[in-house]
Motif scaffolding. Structure first.
Motif, short mmCIF file in Angstrom:
data_model
loop_
_atom_site.label_atom_id
_atom_site.label_comp_id
_atom_site.label_asym_id
_atom_site.label_seq_id
_atom_site.Cartn_x
_atom_site.Cartn_y
_atom_site.Cartn_z
N ASN A 80 0.83 -1.20 0.00
CA ASN A 80 0.00 0.00 0.00
C ASN A 80 0.87 1.26 0.00
O ASN A 80 0.59 2.22 -0.71
CB ASN A 80 -0.94 -0.02 1.22
CG ASN A 80 -1.96 1.10 1.18
OD1 ASN A 80 -2.80 1.14 0.28
ND2 ASN A 80 -1.87 2.02 2.11
N SER A 110 -5.79 2.76 3.00
CA SER A 110 -5.02 3.58 3.94
C SER A 110 -5.86 3.97 5.15
O SER A 110 -5.33 4.20 6.23
CB SER A 110 -4.50 4.85 3.27
OG SER A 110 -3.68 4.50 2.18
N GLY A 115 -4.09 1.91 7.51
CA GLY A 115 -2.75 2.17 6.98
C GLY A 115 -2.26 1.11 6.02
O GLY A 115 -1.06 0.99 5.79
N GLY A 116 -3.19 0.31 5.46
CA GLY A 116 -2.78 -0.67 4.47
C GLY A 116 -2.55 -2.06 5.04
O GLY A 116 -2.23 -2.99 4.30
#
Lengths: 252, 200
Positions: A80, A110, A115-116
């Motif tokens: 990501n 995200s 945050g991935g």
């Protein structure tokens, strides 16, 4: 390792390309696009030694102590983080649908995806794409340029070199302060190597001449990616066009 | 009544003989291979490496044209090889293919093969397939087949854009350049042995 990883290992090996193998003398080859083979092989051997003595054992240790779901989360996080690079190249290649999907994917993963660490976007119809500057240059008609092996790096080519730099510049992790960037960078490297363990064992098993094996696989795989999985000649006709091979087919 | 019986018989004959008959279409050849691979995967640990290899080898010999593949992977060196060397090469190459498939198709986790398209390319045919993982991931597997009499046989496999013949041809040329054809054959034999020694 489970079955799935084995099939993907081959693809992963080709995609990320490992730079390892055993020593062997260069041999001239007409269409291998490798004018710097002498130097390349030296760096390849250097990388290989470094890998076998350091990165591979470290990656094995990491796999041993880290539960699978955690490793998957770590992989998703770094994927990501590198996704702005994909979005930029969607734009440069004029792919509006993919651009929209990938932008949405980055935003959703995200935020909702913490945050991935998780990937809710795929289930929402925003699949992962694979684009980079080297592929973009390929679609612009830039030739692949000489094959290149550099210390501490995977296989490369003159055309793909700018993309290697661009992917670093477009990764937000590299803009954090050093005490954060350094351990994250180390984890990224170990994670990448860990994901390639199965692939490198397939290479070690299958390759007679690992340097050549990695080079050819890399070059073909890049071509495949530039055309998003549909290269125009697919290497199909080659064997049926040249006179020698046409003769071979008449033997039937 | 007779009509129904003969119809049933005809249907039975078709069903029973279809897999045995030489594939009339290129995609059938590929599907025979895929069915055998699935069987090996499902047999997995129970069959063991040797069991999978034994099961796959005759199918591979049927669906692959190892003679042509051997010519193509050795490229310009084929011409200089003696008849005995050629035979030896084809033989060890077929053994290595069986060993590689047996080693890698060793467990089943819900994967399936799907034929997506089949198209003529000059005197050959390209069959496009994917290996689908349960999570939706796809591995592209394209086959190039040539017609031999009534049957279509595989002469090249292109996995995720990487052509097996191109890869091997370049690699083999490098080995032949250093160690000669004899050296290459010895290396291929050693590979086969290494697969065998790894497994019980």
């Amino acid at each position: 390792m489970h079955q799935k990883s084995k099939f993907h290992a081959m693809a992963a090996l080709l995609a990320a390309g490992l730079v390892t193998g055993c020593a062997s003398a260069p041999e001239g080859n007409g269409d291998s696009n490798d004018p710097m083979e002498g130097m390349n092989r030296k760096f390849y051997n250097f990388n290989d030694a470094l890998d076998r003595n350091f990165f591979e054992p470290v990656a094995r240790g990491y796999v041993k102590v880290t539960p699978d779901p955690v490793r998957s989360g770590v992989s998703r996080f770094f994927n990501n983080a590198s996704y702005l690079n994909v979005i930029a190249n969607d734009l440069l290649q004029g792919k509006p649908t993919q651009l929209a999907q990938d932008t949405g994917r980055f935003v959703v993963n995200s935020t909702v995806g913490v945050g991935g660490l998780f990937d809710p976007a795929t289930k929402l119809g925003m699949p992962e794409h694979d684009e980079d500057l080297g592929q973009t240059l390929g679609t612009y008609g830039v030739g692949e340029g000489a094959y290149l092996v550099m210390p501490m790096m995977g296989p490369n080519s003159l055309r793909d070199l700018p993309g290697t730099a661009a992917s670093v510049l477009l990764n937000p992790i590299n803009y954090l302060s050093f005490p954060i960037t350094f351990p994250l960078g180390a984890l990224a490297a170990i994670n990448t190597r860990a994901n390639l363990l199965e692939a490198s064992s397939i290479r070690d098993q299958a390759a007679l001449d690992p340097y050549t094996f990695v080079r050819e696989a890399y070059r073909q795989q890049r071509e495949f990616k530039i055309y998003d999985g549909n290269p125009p000649n697919d290497d199909f006709e080659e064997y049926f066009e040249s006179e020698a091979d046409a003769a071979i087919l008449k033997i039937y | 009544m007779f009509k129904l019986l003969s119809l049933t018989l005809a249907l039975l004959v078709t069903l029973v003989c279809a897999p045995l008959a030489r594939a009339a279409e290129a995609r059938q050849t590929v599907e025979i291979l895929h069915a055998a691979l699935l069987e090996a995967m499902k047999g997995g640990a129970e069959l063991g490496y040797e069991g999978r290899r034994k099961q796959l080898a005759p199918v591979l010999n049927e669906v692959f044209d190892f003679q042509t593949i051997s010519r193509l992977v050795t490229g310009r060196h084929w011409a200089g090889m003696s008849e005995a060397q050629r035979e030896e090469f084809v033989d060890v190459f077929a053994q290595l293919s069986a060993a590689t498939y047996a080693e890698n198709f060793d467990a089943f986790g819900g994967e399936k093969f799907e034929t997506r398209a089949s198209e003529k390319k000059k005197n050959a045919e390209v069959v496009r397939t994917v290996l689908l993982a349960p999570d939706g991931d796809e591995v592209s597997l394209n086959y190039l087949l040539a017609e031999q009499g009534e049957a279509w046989r595989i002469v090249n496999v292109i996995a995720e854009g990487v052509s097996d013949i191109s890869l091997k041809r370049t690699e083999y040329a490098a080995v032949i350049g250093r160690e000669g054809v004899g050296g290459l054959i010895a290396k291929l034999r050693a590979k086969v042995a290494s697969y065998e020694s790894k497994k019980p």
